[in-house]
Design an enzyme around this catalytic site. Structure first.
Site, PDB file in Angstrom:
ATOM      1  N   GLN A 210       8.933  74.389  10.153  1.00  0.00           N
ATOM      2  CA  GLN A 210       8.178  73.134  10.078  1.00  0.00           C
ATOM      3  C   GLN A 210       8.994  72.061  10.769  1.00  0.00           C
ATOM      4  O   GLN A 210      10.214  72.179  10.896  1.00  0.00           O
ATOM      5  CB  GLN A 210       7.954  72.708   8.620  1.00  0.00           C
ATOM      6  CG  GLN A 210       6.797  73.418   7.946  1.00  0.00           C
ATOM      7  CD  GLN A 210       6.370  72.743   6.650  1.00  0.00           C
ATOM      8  OE1 GLN A 210       7.075  71.890   6.106  1.00  0.00           O
ATOM      9  NE2 GLN A 210       5.212  73.136   6.147  1.00  0.00           N
TER      10      GLN A 210
ATOM     11  N   TRP B  38       1.951  75.349  -2.902  1.00  0.00           N
ATOM     12  CA  TRP B  38       3.078  76.039  -2.275  1.00  0.00           C
ATOM     13  C   TRP B  38       3.481  77.245  -3.107  1.00  0.00           C
ATOM     14  O   TRP B  38       4.095  77.103  -4.174  1.00  0.00           O
ATOM     15  CB  TRP B  38       4.269  75.079  -2.138  1.00  0.00           C
ATOM     16  CG  TRP B  38       3.947  73.931  -1.250  1.00  0.00           C
ATOM     17  CD1 TRP B  38       4.031  73.905   0.101  1.00  0.00           C
ATOM     18  CD2 TRP B  38       3.474  72.631  -1.652  1.00  0.00           C
ATOM     19  NE1 TRP B  38       3.636  72.672   0.582  1.00  0.00           N
ATOM     20  CE2 TRP B  38       3.289  71.871  -0.464  1.00  0.00           C
ATOM     21  CE3 TRP B  38       3.170  72.024  -2.883  1.00  0.00           C
ATOM     22  CZ2 TRP B  38       2.827  70.552  -0.487  1.00  0.00           C
ATOM     23  CZ3 TRP B  38       2.713  70.727  -2.898  1.00  0.00           C
ATOM     24  CH2 TRP B  38       2.547  69.999  -1.717  1.00  0.00           C
TER      25      TRP B  38
ATOM     26  N   ARG C 184       7.514  81.073   2.039  1.00  0.00           N
ATOM     27  CA  ARG C 184       6.481  81.062   0.994  1.00  0.00           C
ATOM     28  C   ARG C 184       6.204  82.474   0.519  1.00  0.00           C
ATOM     29  O   ARG C 184       6.266  83.424   1.306  1.00  0.00           O
ATOM     30  CB  ARG C 184       5.190  80.435   1.518  1.00  0.00           C
ATOM     31  CG  ARG C 184       5.411  78.969   1.792  1.00  0.00           C
ATOM     32  CD  ARG C 184       4.193  78.121   1.652  1.00  0.00           C
ATOM     33  NE  ARG C 184       4.525  76.798   2.193  1.00  0.00           N
ATOM     34  CZ  ARG C 184       3.666  75.992   2.786  1.00  0.00           C
ATOM     35  NH1 ARG C 184       2.415  76.374   2.914  1.00  0.00           N
ATOM     36  NH2 ARG C 184       4.050  74.825   3.244  1.00  0.00           N
TER      37      ARG C 184
ATOM     38  N   VAL D 247       2.170  61.528  -0.324  1.00  0.00           N
ATOM     39  CA  VAL D 247       1.652  60.460   0.543  1.00  0.00           C
ATOM     40  C   VAL D 247       0.367  59.869  -0.057  1.00  0.00           C
ATOM     41  O   VAL D 247      -0.370  60.545  -0.774  1.00  0.00           O
ATOM     42  CB  VAL D 247       1.360  60.962   1.979  1.00  0.00           C
ATOM     43  CG1 VAL D 247       2.624  61.024   2.800  1.00  0.00           C
ATOM     44  CG2 VAL D 247       0.644  62.301   1.973  1.00  0.00           C
TER      45      VAL D 247
ATOM     46  N   HIS E  65       8.746  73.816   2.243  1.00  0.00           N
ATOM     47  CA  HIS E  65       8.424  72.902   3.349  1.00  0.00           C
ATOM     48  C   HIS E  65       9.680  72.090   3.685  1.00  0.00           C
ATOM     49  O   HIS E  65      10.697  72.189   2.981  1.00  0.00           O
ATOM     50  CB  HIS E  65       7.229  71.999   3.015  1.00  0.00           C
ATOM     51  CG  HIS E  65       7.328  71.285   1.693  1.00  0.00           C
ATOM     52  ND1 HIS E  65       6.359  70.437   1.238  1.00  0.00           N
ATOM     53  CD2 HIS E  65       8.281  71.280   0.719  1.00  0.00           C
ATOM     54  CE1 HIS E  65       6.698  69.951   0.054  1.00  0.00           C
ATOM     55  NE2 HIS E  65       7.863  70.444  -0.279  1.00  0.00           N
TER      56      HIS E  65
ATOM     57  N   ALA F 172       4.866  59.532   6.910  1.00  0.00           N
ATOM     58  CA  ALA F 172       5.510  60.839   7.026  1.00  0.00           C
ATOM     59  C   ALA F 172       4.508  61.808   7.629  1.00  0.00           C
ATOM     60  O   ALA F 172       3.295  61.571   7.590  1.00  0.00           O
ATOM     61  CB  ALA F 172       5.958  61.330   5.654  1.00  0.00           C
TER      62      ALA F 172
END
Ligand code: DAH
Length: 353
Positions: free
Chosen positions: A222, A161, A208, A265, A182, A319
């Site tokens: 998003q 990012w 970004r 995740v 995000h 998620a």
């Protein structure tokens, strides 16, 4: 009072008044005439008023003539008024003719921005599956944007990012602040404030530090999703996102998961749908692969659960995160993401609602 009395005087007035009536060209002139003859001091009024003071024989004849003239005058006055009014109307409608063959004036109507429209559509599908909607700050602490998402300081994954930092110092010194890269920080914020079970979707703007091109914007939206409870499995993730893909892109859609890496995740995946344009045969939209990637997803990392205060030995969750502009581009056939925020009305009219 004048001494105009007798039938002769009435006849004189008759000749005068009838001529004047003929000549009057406007409604104002007619009104002046009425005042001049029948007004309080009008010529005919004076004769009528003087009747009382003249001899009975003269009075009868004069009275009859004067009253008859009064009636005639009033009648003619009304008739003349109507003629003039009709003339005026005719002149007006000659000038102000309506051309019924002219095209109508367009009625300008505002509409929904394509981003708003797609976000609403995406949220609706999740709301119908029992998800709530939450929103959070665009200026965010490093702690939420990274650390609570299992991305510690100096972790190489931060390079995923490109971040716009905001200088911020308070009494306790420098605190790293940024424009969120995000919507994932809302996972941590939500878990800090509510107890499980959680089922929530989070739309929001992200930023970004990035050069723009047809598929990259430095600001974009998003939509994040989070579901946490006891016993949530990868099967729940698959079922939920499969349902979403079919509602957004058609019943016949297939989905595919491939391993991907996101620090928050484990396992992490990217999800693709088979190309709705070519049904998987290969075309320009799917870059001839037959598949279109639409989001990142995965099972919430135990570190993320525990850093938000959830017992990761009891709770599990999934998620996901997707870019609504990208989904809109696919759905509506838009080939440049920069169109969304360049304020070109032609584009907005074409794909807005
Ligand atoms: N936040 C990720 C990004 O901006 C997208 C994402 C991937 C979100 C996986 C998730 C997820 O919640 O599970 O690239």
């Amino acid at each position: 009072m004048t001494d105009v009395t007798g039938v002769a005087a009435v006849e004189e007035i008759r000749a005068e008044v009838l001529r004047a009536l003929e000549m009057a060209a406007t409604e104002e002139q007619l009104e002046d005439l009425r005042v001049a003859y029948l007004g309080r001091r009008g010529k005919l009024t004076q004769i009528l008023r003087s009747l009382g003071s003249i001899t009975p024989e003269v009075r009868r004849e004069t009275g009859a003539a004067a009253n008859e003239l009064k009636e005639v005058f009033e009648e003619k006055l009304a008739a003349r008024r109507k003629v003039l009014a009709d003339k005026k109307l005719a002149a007006l409608s000659g000038q102000e003719k309506i051309d019924v063959t002219l095209p109508g004036r367009p009625y300008l109507r505002g509409g929904l921005h394509p981003t708003t429209r797609i976000i609403r559509e995406i949220l609706d599908t999740f709301v119908s599956m029992g998800f709530a909607i939450a929103e959070g700050p665009e200026v965010e602490w490093d702690r939420y944007n990274f650390e609570s998402l299992n991305i510690p300081k100096d972790h190489p994954a931060r390079d995923i990012w490109d971040t716009l930092w905001v200088d911020y110092t308070d009494d306790s010194g420098y605190r790293p602040m940024l424009l969120r890269t995000h919507t994932s920080p809302m996972q941590a914020r939500i878990m800090e404030t509510v107890n499980p079970p959680v089922r929530v979707v989070v739309p929001g703007k992200c930023y970004r530090y990035e050069a723009t091109d047809a598929t990259h914007e430095w600001h974009f939206y998003q939509i994040e999703g989070l579901a946490v409870d006891e016993g949530i499995t990868f099967g729940n993730l698959k079922g939920t996102l499969y349902e979403f893909a079919q509602r957004m892109f058609g019943e016949e859609r297939k989905i595919r998961f491939r391993c991907d890496y996101f620090p928050f995740v484990e396992p992490g995946v990217d999800m693709s749908i088979d190309c709705f344009q070519c049904d998987g045969d290969g075309c320009r939209i799917c870059s001839h692969t037959g598949w279109i990637e639409i989001m990142g997803a995965g099972m919430v990392h135990p570190n993320v659960l525990s850093s938000a205060g959830y017992d990761s030995s009891v709770y599990t969750g999934f998620a996901f995160g997707m870019g609504p502009e990208r989904i809109a581009m696919l759905k509506y056939g838009i080939d440049d993401i920069r169109n969304f925020y360049s304020n070109d009305l032609r584009f907005l009219r074409e794909v807005g609602d």
